[in-house]
Design a protein around this motif. Structure first.
Motif, mmCIF file in Angstrom:
data_model
loop_
_atom_site.group_PDB
_atom_site.id
_atom_site.type_symbol
_atom_site.label_atom_id
_atom_site.label_comp_id
_atom_site.label_asym_id
_atom_site.label_seq_id
_atom_site.Cartn_x
_atom_site.Cartn_y
_atom_site.Cartn_z
ATOM 1 N N ALA A 176 0.848 -1.196 0.000
ATOM 2 C CA ALA A 176 0.000 0.000 0.000
ATOM 3 C C ALA A 176 0.881 1.243 0.000
ATOM 4 N N THR A 177 0.586 2.123 -0.918
ATOM 5 C CA THR A 177 1.236 3.429 -0.978
ATOM 6 C C THR A 177 0.134 4.462 -1.100
ATOM 7 N N THR A 178 0.139 5.436 -0.188
ATOM 8 C CA THR A 178 -0.911 6.445 -0.230
ATOM 9 C C THR A 178 -0.675 7.420 -1.363
ATOM 10 N N ASN A 179 -1.776 8.000 -1.796
ATOM 11 C CA ASN A 179 -1.755 9.097 -2.751
ATOM 12 C C ASN A 179 -2.070 10.337 -1.924
ATOM 13 N N THR A 214 3.782 4.196 3.289
ATOM 14 C CA THR A 214 3.956 2.929 2.582
ATOM 15 C C THR A 214 3.897 1.825 3.620
ATOM 16 N N CYS A 252 6.207 6.541 7.092
ATOM 17 C CA CYS A 252 5.061 7.425 7.272
ATOM 18 C C CYS A 252 5.558 8.839 7.525
ATOM 19 N N SER A 311 -6.956 -0.928 -4.931
ATOM 20 C CA SER A 311 -6.986 0.449 -4.456
ATOM 21 C C SER A 311 -7.984 0.540 -3.316
ATOM 22 N N LYS A 335 -9.869 3.509 -0.370
ATOM 23 C CA LYS A 335 -10.023 4.869 0.124
ATOM 24 C C LYS A 335 -10.902 4.866 1.356
ATOM 25 N N TRP A 361 -5.122 4.886 -1.220
ATOM 26 C CA TRP A 361 -3.918 4.090 -1.402
ATOM 27 C C TRP A 361 -4.134 3.083 -2.528
ATOM 28 N N SER A 362 -3.024 2.503 -2.987
ATOM 29 C CA SER A 362 -3.104 1.417 -3.960
ATOM 30 C C SER A 362 -1.828 0.592 -3.861
#
Length: 165
Positions: A21-24, A35, A58, A141, A143, A160-161
């Motif tokens: 997971a990596t946030t946008n 991450t 983070c 993904s 949210k 995230w995705s």
């Protein structure tokens, strides 16, 4: 031969596994860059799904809790259908003291929407997971969105995705 018993959680099997997971950060109001990974697994002899997560890195504003830990337990309740129009529910608990009761709907075979249940005087929460593609290149993904009390105008707090590990 005995018939195969109905598994009400089977529709959520697309969530199973460990996902990166990596946030946008710009997509959500939290303003956090995180991450890590999260895992959905069957629990309690298959009668529940359990999600656990961890953050590897983070960075966020002072108001964002980078030490955050949470637990999500998904279960089926055949008695819930009459009251909620669904038999899928989840209980979310975190290290900040939040408790959210969700009903779950499946608008398509690769999307799960978790809508909070509570008094109209409280903010609403919506958690959405969506799987795009299949195989090793599939992307999950997610949210987490919130709406003011009495409103259905949801705004993203965190998005995230990532891919299956």
């Amino acid at each position: 031969m005995l018939p195969t018993p109905f598994d009400p959680l089977a529709a959520l099997d697309f969530l199973l596994g460990t996902w990166s997971a990596t946030t946008n950060a710009p997509a959500g109001s939290a303003g956090a860059a995180v991450t890590g990974n999260y895992t959905f697994r069957r629990d309690l002899d298959g009668h529940a799904l359990q999600r656990t997560s961890s953050a590897d890195t983070c960075k966020g504003p002072q108001s964002f809790d980078c030490a955050h830990h949470d637990q999500l337990t998904i279960f089926a309740d055949p008695n819930g259908l009459a009251q909620h129009k669904t038999s899928l529910f989840a209980l979310y608990i975190d290290s900040e003291g939040h408790v959210i009761y969700y009903t779950i709907t499946l608008p398509d075979p690769h999307t799960a929407v978790f809508d909070s249940q509570g008094p109209p005087s409280l903010p609403k929460a919506r958690l959405t997971y969506h799987l795009e593609g299949s195989g090793p290149k599939a992307v999950m993904s997610g949210k987490f969105q919130v709406a003011a009390p009495g409103s259905d105008d949801f705004h993203s707090y965190l998005e995230w995705s990532g891919v299956k590990q």
